[in-house]
Design an enzyme around this catalytic site. Structure first.
Site, PDB file in Angstrom:
ATOM      1  N   VAL A 103       0.833  -1.211   0.000  1.00 46.11           N
ATOM      2  CA  VAL A 103       0.000   0.000   0.000  1.00 46.11           C
ATOM      3  C   VAL A 103       0.868   1.262   0.000  1.00 46.11           C
ATOM      4  O   VAL A 103       0.414   2.339  -0.368  1.00 46.11           O
ATOM      5  CB  VAL A 103      -0.942   0.006   1.236  1.00 46.11           C
ATOM      6  N   SER A 104       2.111   1.110   0.395  1.00 46.97           N
ATOM      7  CA  SER A 104       3.010   2.247   0.622  1.00 46.97           C
ATOM      8  C   SER A 104       3.919   2.507  -0.572  1.00 46.97           C
ATOM      9  O   SER A 104       4.782   1.686  -0.891  1.00 46.97           O
ATOM     10  CB  SER A 104       3.847   1.961   1.879  1.00 46.97           C
ATOM     11  N   PRO A 105       3.731   3.674  -1.246  1.00 47.15           N
ATOM     12  CA  PRO A 105       4.556   3.959  -2.426  1.00 47.15           C
ATOM     13  C   PRO A 105       6.031   4.194  -2.089  1.00 47.15           C
ATOM     14  O   PRO A 105       6.914   3.808  -2.849  1.00 47.15           O
ATOM     15  CB  PRO A 105       3.913   5.225  -3.003  1.00 47.15           C
TER      16      PRO A 105
END
Lengths: 229, 229
Positions: free
Chosen positions: B15-17
């Site tokens: 979910v974390s770019p």
């Protein structure tokens, strides 16, 4: 060519230890990179309020991380940072409103160049983030100013000026400038590149900043790059 | 000497770019630095809840900054990041619980080495953070798995496994491992150096990380350092 120099604005508050790290690095690079470095003393409390952000240290795990990280970063950056005995009292109860009005008054009096602003800011950072000394009382600000090379009479004038409405307004307007760039914390560096403002938050973006402004990053000590590479 | 290799654990959630940025950089460095890189797929929602932190993008100015910053960083790091059309829906409404259980099942089935975990994670990141595709449905996870080189029958087994209690528990326990290190967000990298755990939050600490583990940082592309220096 003077016209090719890039203007770099550095927004900071001496309440912020990561701002001290970034400040010292930029001071080292200002004559290495082809930039005009402009110090923008501002009020972090106003930025947090205006942006709806909250201090990172309020999350216990983050506070724990930052404590260890600051120790590591100060060693790597070569900045003698030692947290005050009561960090919350120093940062949030005592705060830096008077101190940043004082720096603003120094900046206003200096007009050209940022030599005194640089020295006074450093002395204030040393007090709060190295020697655990007060930065709220006139005597404390005077002591920092004397160490920075100002005379007693100049300091008297600056202290009076720092309590004036124009200086209070000036600090507010510089803080608003940061908010106009959609700032949410310090250090906040604005690099003006080809008519565009490139914004950098934090003290760990110098490699990217160098890339953006077309300069070289050779670690936190540009005078002795071989020790790093 | 195998015994001199340092163990580096990389906690992440697709979910974390910024985790994607750091993941790609570490994948490039794992054979350049003398490290054993261990992927730790975990659940960012659990870390935020457990640490009392809140997503940085919830502060509008920070969201604005991150949007611009990600574009800049993805260019500099050479990672093809394009935010999904509805970032909040993708990150917070749809979320990645199923996806991270899926990655956990891949890790569990792989046992030795992290080749498949690496490939599957990358394909999932591409879906959410490059091509704006779903990562919640079994068909989406299967598609990512096929691209990563798994067979249809392997994927059927992994999908079933991903819904099992042991895998749910495993994801929880890895998330708890991160919290035990007082984690408050991803990417979170733990370098084991001389019996001490050195913790790094974010994708902008590689220069400092290299310094701590006694390796050299030569920019985000260690295969072509001259382009940077």
């Amino acid at each position: 060519m003077a016209s090719s120099r890039k203007m770099v604005e550095f927004f900071y508050d001496i309440v912020s230890p990561y701002s001290w790290m970034a400040f010292e690095v930029l001071c080292r690079y200002k004559n290495v990179w082809n930039i005009d470095l402009k110090f923008k003393p501002a009020y972090l409390g106003g930025v947090m309020h205006g942006s709806g952000n909250r201090p990172p240290g309020m999350v216990p795990n983050k506070f724990h991380y930052m404590t260890k990280d600051l120790e590591r970063v100060s060693g790597y950056f070569g900045v003698p940072l030692y947290p005050p005995s009561d960090v919350f009292e120093a940062m949030f109860e005592k705060g830096t409103l008077n101190a940043m009005r004082f720096v603003t008054a120094v900046a206003e009096k200096e007009k050209e160049g940022d030599v005194l602003v640089e020295r006074v800011s450093r002395e204030l950072w040393k007090r709060i983030w190295s020697t655990d000394q007060d930065v709220t009382q006139p005597a404390s600000l005077t002591e920092a100013g004397l160490k920075a090379g100002l005379s007693a009479s100049e300091l008297e004038e600056i202290l009076t000026l720092s309590k004036s409405q124009p200086i209070k307004d000036k600090l507010k307007s510089v803080t608003q400038e940061a908010l106009d760039y959609q700032c949410f914390g310090f250090p906040f560096t604005v690099c003006h590149v080809n008519g565009k403002a490139e914004l950098f938050f934090g003290s760990d973006r110098f490699e990217l900043m160098a890339h953006c402004i077309g300069e070289k990053w050779v670690g936190p000590h540009p005078d002795k790059p071989t020790s790093k590479m």
